[in-house]
Design an enzyme around this catalytic site. Structure first.
Site, PDB file in Angstrom:
ATOM      1  N   ILE A   1      30.536 -11.849  36.769  1.00 33.46           N
ATOM      2  CA  ILE A   1      29.716 -12.333  37.884  1.00 33.46           C
ATOM      3  C   ILE A   1      30.117 -13.748  38.321  1.00 33.46           C
ATOM      4  O   ILE A   1      29.832 -14.153  39.455  1.00 33.46           O
ATOM      5  CB  ILE A   1      28.220 -12.266  37.491  1.00 33.46           C
TER       6      ILE A   1
ATOM      7  N   ASN B   1      35.384 -14.518  22.966  1.00 36.63           N
ATOM      8  CA  ASN B   1      34.675 -15.594  22.285  1.00 36.63           C
ATOM      9  C   ASN B   1      33.793 -15.009  21.189  1.00 36.63           C
ATOM     10  O   ASN B   1      33.081 -14.029  21.419  1.00 36.63           O
ATOM     11  CB  ASN B   1      33.826 -16.381  23.287  1.00 36.63           C
TER      12      ASN B   1
ATOM     13  N   GLU C   1      28.426 -16.932  24.966  1.00 37.13           N
ATOM     14  CA  GLU C   1      27.092 -17.017  25.566  1.00 37.13           C
ATOM     15  C   GLU C   1      26.312 -15.717  25.448  1.00 37.13           C
ATOM     16  O   GLU C   1      25.095 -15.738  25.269  1.00 37.13           O
ATOM     17  CB  GLU C   1      27.201 -17.417  27.045  1.00 37.13           C
ATOM     18  N   VAL C   2      27.004 -14.602  25.601  1.00 38.25           N
ATOM     19  CA  VAL C   2      26.313 -13.308  25.553  1.00 38.25           C
ATOM     20  C   VAL C   2      26.610 -12.660  24.198  1.00 38.25           C
ATOM     21  O   VAL C   2      27.776 -12.382  23.884  1.00 38.25           O
ATOM     22  CB  VAL C   2      26.765 -12.391  26.707  1.00 38.25           C
TER      23      VAL C   2
ATOM     24  N   HIS D   1      32.476  -8.644  23.887  1.00 36.64           N
ATOM     25  CA  HIS D   1      33.154  -8.440  25.167  1.00 36.64           C
ATOM     26  C   HIS D   1      34.509  -9.119  25.138  1.00 36.64           C
ATOM     27  O   HIS D   1      34.689 -10.141  24.489  1.00 36.64           O
ATOM     28  CB  HIS D   1      32.327  -8.963  26.343  1.00 36.64           C
ATOM     29  N   MET D   2      35.435  -8.514  25.862  1.00 40.29           N
ATOM     30  CA  MET D   2      36.760  -9.099  26.043  1.00 40.29           C
ATOM     31  C   MET D   2      36.876  -9.527  27.497  1.00 40.29           C
ATOM     32  O   MET D   2      36.596  -8.745  28.407  1.00 40.29           O
ATOM     33  CB  MET D   2      37.844  -8.064  25.727  1.00 40.29           C
ATOM     34  N   HIS D   3      37.250 -10.787  27.706  1.00 42.41           N
ATOM     35  CA  HIS D   3      37.555 -11.258  29.059  1.00 42.41           C
ATOM     36  C   HIS D   3      38.993 -10.872  29.377  1.00 42.41           C
ATOM     37  O   HIS D   3      39.886 -11.072  28.545  1.00 42.41           O
ATOM     38  CB  HIS D   3      37.470 -12.781  29.138  1.00 42.41           C
TER      39      HIS D   3
HETATM   40  P1  AMP Z   1      30.948 -15.568  26.973  1.00 38.59           P
HETATM   41  O1  AMP Z   1      30.765 -17.032  27.226  1.00 38.59           O
HETATM   42  O2  AMP Z   1      32.276 -15.238  26.353  1.00 38.59           O
HETATM   43  O3  AMP Z   1      29.781 -14.976  26.221  1.00 38.59           O
HETATM   44  O4  AMP Z   1      31.018 -14.890  28.396  1.00 38.59           O
HETATM   45  C1  AMP Z   1      29.939 -14.292  29.040  1.00 38.59           C
HETATM   46  C2  AMP Z   1      30.379 -13.924  30.426  1.00 38.59           C
HETATM   47  O5  AMP Z   1      29.430 -13.040  30.990  1.00 38.59           O
HETATM   48  C3  AMP Z   1      30.501 -15.118  31.391  1.00 38.59           C
HETATM   49  O6  AMP Z   1      31.836 -15.182  31.894  1.00 38.59           O
HETATM   50  C4  AMP Z   1      29.497 -14.763  32.495  1.00 38.59           C
HETATM   51  O7  AMP Z   1      29.925 -15.161  33.776  1.00 38.59           O
HETATM   52  C5  AMP Z   1      29.381 -13.257  32.364  1.00 38.59           C
HETATM   53  N1  AMP Z   1      28.148 -12.663  32.876  1.00 38.59           N
HETATM   54  C6  AMP Z   1      26.883 -13.055  32.621  1.00 38.59           C
HETATM   55  N2  AMP Z   1      26.006 -12.255  33.241  1.00 38.59           N
HETATM   56  C7  AMP Z   1      26.734 -11.323  33.908  1.00 38.59           C
HETATM   57  C8  AMP Z   1      26.411 -10.210  34.738  1.00 38.59           C
HETATM   58  N3  AMP Z   1      25.135  -9.882  35.034  1.00 38.59           N
HETATM   59  N4  AMP Z   1      27.421  -9.469  35.248  1.00 38.59           N
HETATM   60  C9  AMP Z   1      28.705  -9.790  34.977  1.00 38.59           C
HETATM   61  N5  AMP Z   1      29.076 -10.807  34.197  1.00 38.59           N
HETATM   62  C10 AMP Z   1      28.108 -11.571  33.675  1.00 38.59           C
END
Ligand code: AMP
Length: 122
Positions: free
Chosen positions: A37, A94, A102-103, A107-109
């Site tokens: 997002i 991360n 953060e989440v 997840h893999m970026h």
């Molecule tokens: P991290 O810091 O590795 O946990 O990355 C979390 C990622 O989730 C960040 O790049 C956010 O921009 C992304 N993110 C958070 N909420 C959403 C959402 N609703 N849809 C898509 N990406 C999201």
């Protein structure tokens, strides 16, 4: 080491339950890929597991072989579908506090679509 507690109210759990929309890139039985997002590159995709894993450490220790291979293949497939193979891309996951995760759902970026610079800003 004990398993971290999984928070089923995290944003990616809510996306998986269909409570929050996403722009899907790819999906299989074990994974979902969608656009970030707040993109940090021209193309920024997140690949997540459908299983409830907090981070890579949790996934590596506790996911089945099928889930682990599906995750790796999903990353390659999402990058290919987004047209990133020719130019190349970077994957980052991360894990834990030092990484600034953060989440709390694995997840893999996938970052690409343009030159994205060195691994760390100097
Ligand atoms: P991290 O810091 O590795 O946990 O990355 C979390 C990622 O989730 C960040 O790049 C956010 O921009 C992304 N993110 C958070 N909420 C959403 C959402 N609703 N849809 C898509 N990406 C999201």
């Amino acid at each position: 080491m004990s398993r971290p507690q999984y928070d089923d109210q995290n944003i990616f759990a809510r996306i998986l339950r269909g409570e929050i929309p996403c722009t899907k890139v790819d999906e299989c039985d074990h994974t979902l890929a969608f656009f970030d997002i707040a993109p940090q590159a021209k193309t920024h995709i997140l690949v997540i597991t459908k299983g409830a894993y907090v981070d890579m450490a949790d996934f590596a220790a506790h996911a089945s072989e099928a889930e682990q291979s599906a995750f790796v293949r999903a990353i390659g497939r999402a990058a290919q579908k987004a047209g990133l193979e020719e130019g190349g891309y970077r994957i980052i996951s991360n894990t834990g506090a030092d990484s600034h995760q953060e989440v709390p759902h694995l997840h893999m970026h996938i970052l690409g679509g343009e030159p994205i610079g060195p691994l760390r800003a100097s």
